[in-house]
Scaffold this active site. Sequence first.
Site, PDB file in Angstrom:
ATOM      1  N   ASP A 449      18.045  -9.519   1.027  1.00 38.35           N
ATOM      2  CA  ASP A 449      16.705 -10.107   0.952  1.00 38.35           C
ATOM      3  C   ASP A 449      15.918  -9.458  -0.180  1.00 38.35           C
ATOM      4  O   ASP A 449      16.277  -8.379  -0.702  1.00 38.35           O
ATOM      5  CB  ASP A 449      16.010  -9.861   2.303  1.00 38.35           C
ATOM      6  CG  ASP A 449      14.904 -10.854   2.608  1.00 38.35           C
ATOM      7  OD1 ASP A 449      14.496 -11.585   1.702  1.00 38.35           O
ATOM      8  OD2 ASP A 449      14.449 -10.865   3.767  1.00 38.35           O
ATOM      9  N   ASP A 517      11.914 -19.948   4.395  1.00 41.32           N
ATOM     10  CA  ASP A 517      11.593 -19.392   5.710  1.00 41.32           C
ATOM     11  C   ASP A 517      11.059 -20.472   6.644  1.00 41.32           C
ATOM     12  O   ASP A 517      10.802 -20.198   7.818  1.00 41.32           O
ATOM     13  CB  ASP A 517      10.538 -18.283   5.578  1.00 41.32           C
ATOM     14  CG  ASP A 517      11.176 -16.968   5.149  1.00 41.32           C
ATOM     15  OD1 ASP A 517      12.398 -16.847   5.221  1.00 41.32           O
ATOM     16  OD2 ASP A 517      10.422 -16.065   4.724  1.00 41.32           O
TER      17      ASP A 517
HETATM   18  C1  DGJ Z   1      12.245 -12.826   4.785  1.00 40.80           C
HETATM   19  C2  DGJ Z   1      13.457 -13.640   5.111  1.00 40.80           C
HETATM   20  O1  DGJ Z   1      13.413 -14.872   4.459  1.00 40.80           O
HETATM   21  C3  DGJ Z   1      13.562 -13.772   6.621  1.00 40.80           C
HETATM   22  O2  DGJ Z   1      14.647 -14.599   6.964  1.00 40.80           O
HETATM   23  C4  DGJ Z   1      13.697 -12.399   7.229  1.00 40.80           C
HETATM   24  O3  DGJ Z   1      14.921 -11.829   6.835  1.00 40.80           O
HETATM   25  C5  DGJ Z   1      12.542 -11.516   6.798  1.00 40.80           C
HETATM   26  N1  DGJ Z   1      12.356 -11.517   5.382  1.00 40.80           N
HETATM   27  C6  DGJ Z   1      12.750 -10.104   7.264  1.00 40.80           C
HETATM   28  O4  DGJ Z   1      11.836  -9.224   6.767  1.00 40.80           O
END
Ligand code: DGJ
EC number: 3.2.1.22
Length: 714
Positions: A449, A517
């Site tokens: 990430d 997200d």
């Molecule tokens: C952003 C990601 O897109 C989410 O899926 C998740 O992993 C969060 N970060 C965790 O901090």
Amino acid sequence: MLPTATSSYVVSLTPDARALRFDQWGPATSEPTAPAPLPERVPFSTPLDVAPLEYATSGTRHAQQVELVVDHGDGRRGAAWRVERPDGPASYDVSGGTTTLQVPFTDDSGGLRLTLTLRADTSHDVVEKSVVVENRSEHTVTLPRVFSGAWPVPVGAPAHVEYLTGAWGHEFTPASVDLPAGTFSIGSRQGVTGHVFAPTVTVSAAGGGSGGGTGDAYGVALAWPGSWCLAVEAPPYGEHVRVSCGVDDEDTVVTLLPGESFTTPPTLGTWSPHGAAGVTRNWHAYQRRVLARSLGPEHHPVVYNSWYATTFDVRPEHQLQLADVAAEIGAEVFVVDDGWFAGRHSDAAGLGDWTPDPDVFPDGLDPLVDGVRERGMRFGLWVEPECVNPDSDLYRAHPDWVYRVDGREPTTVRNQLVLDFGREEVVAWAEDTLRGLLTRYPVSYLKWDMNRPVSDGGRPGDVHGGQWPVQHAAGYLRVMRMLRREFPHVTVEACASGGGRVDDAVLAVADVVWPSDETGPRDRLRIQDGFLRAYPAHVMSSWVTDEPGLRDRTPVSFGYRFVVAMAGALGIGSDLLRWDAGSRAQARWLVQLYRELRPMLHGGDVVAHGVPHEPGYALEYGDGARVVILVYDTLRERRTPVRVRPRLVRDDVRYRLRGSDVTITGASARAAGIEVPWAVAPDADVLVLDPDDPDPDDPDDPRPDAPNRRSPAP
Ligand code: DGJ
């Protein structure tokens, strides 16, 4: 001439041997037509100014966009090139189906060398271009702009430019503009590809109807996970619309000390006579054949990810309760997201300290990893190696490891700073940390990430400090390549706060990407529709969650959520402990259906029918033999019959709609359509068309009496 699977890309030297010019791009030919001669005189300009050059440099081009700006540091700007071997290119190499053309030029001053590389392959329809600039002089040269290449596409003005735009939570929204004259430019200065624009456009003649699947259309993309720029210039002269792209030219300055060189990332181009949909098919074929290391389930597993269920409250016994249900419904990997490492109880602390939180995992991760594996699943872990919380042991030990401009307070985003991946010791630390984790624990799925843009770049005292956007992306790619080389069994999911870093360079080092997200099903359908215009289904990670949607909260069925996630690499992110027995049974059935269809969903062409949120929107997948159609209709209360007209069927083949008595030829299905039975869910369905003459010797060939497709009641 550079042949692709179905096209030819033709270039030649200008008569004065000062540049490479674009001649032709279209159907495959062995006899290219002679290029139109360049005019000898142009009012108020020069012939090189109006030529459809493959690569243009400041100093010799004044009226149109240039790809290279050179600053000699002594008041001189630009360069004037001459090809090193006027009698022919230095290198024209055909090996197998690949043709590589390399043309080196030397600057009139003798101090600079520019090599253009063009590559094509007959197994796909994408042409790749890049350049190398070498400083052979005795002085330092800076390159405020050093793009990867230009594509002079012959569509005339006005040009119709299709692109993908958005922001966090609504990435990949299709948009278009008609450009009669001037420049339209998109890009990112965030050190990552960014949520705002995808680095790709499709260009066609305005009014040419390319979206409907007819007419010449040209796709251009940049394969680069850092700051970038892509500019489309509608021509004041002639028919060529110029599409140029490369690393960002506002915050990035490449510096070449004597003897140094710079190689640009590749830009990719493709032509299709079948409009924008044909360009999409060409991209997908290239991404499957060239960029993907595999299309199989080993790197495209059904994931359960506990982020939405637990956020930062990661406790081993709770995770194992979730793992019980994840295994029951057919998940193949159990991924523990953010929150598992030392001090990480919110986003305010712990980032950078990649050891299990001793308070929560007194015996390390082993009991959890073993428990997941005993339940028949692989174990996966979330990491964010490029960032650090100021409240972390890593930052306390190495406050100098973050990007920081002297005299400016560094900007925190989500309480975190960015590690300076332009420094060797930082990238080496990231590699060693991940090596350590993957060696210590049997982790076989890694979600990488990146939850903030890069800012405060630059490195005071470092002559190459202005190159930080390039260095950051290069450092990221280096670590990703190390993972693939040293841990080939580990599936890597790329993520940046949703779809903040998705491009063809990432697709070459990651197995799947997280497009957004936003998992609310109706919003997600829109995002996926846009995503699939530029990127393929096998990389499109998509989870069933309990989220209602940030924008569109129209209720949908449980099955609808699954059919949305089946459009790519299906995952589940719900709080499974809240699902009743009926939901679990239905989920198990849907996961099984997906696993059976996965090779077809990931291995072939994808075409969209209609637009998301119009009744009967569908995504059709075809692998040449069979066809799968995912249909969505939240307005089903009207109870009007919905018919889909498949486009990937073969006219002369008779198909059977799996699980029914319906048989139909491809030609009739195309003309009359197939009525959707809404068997999987009241508002979504999965139609499978198998050839009606299965091969009795092929155990994989489905029987016409294949089990009924009707979903069990929840
Ligand atoms: C952003 C990601 O897109 C989410 O899926 C998740 O992993 C969060 N970060 C965790 O901090």
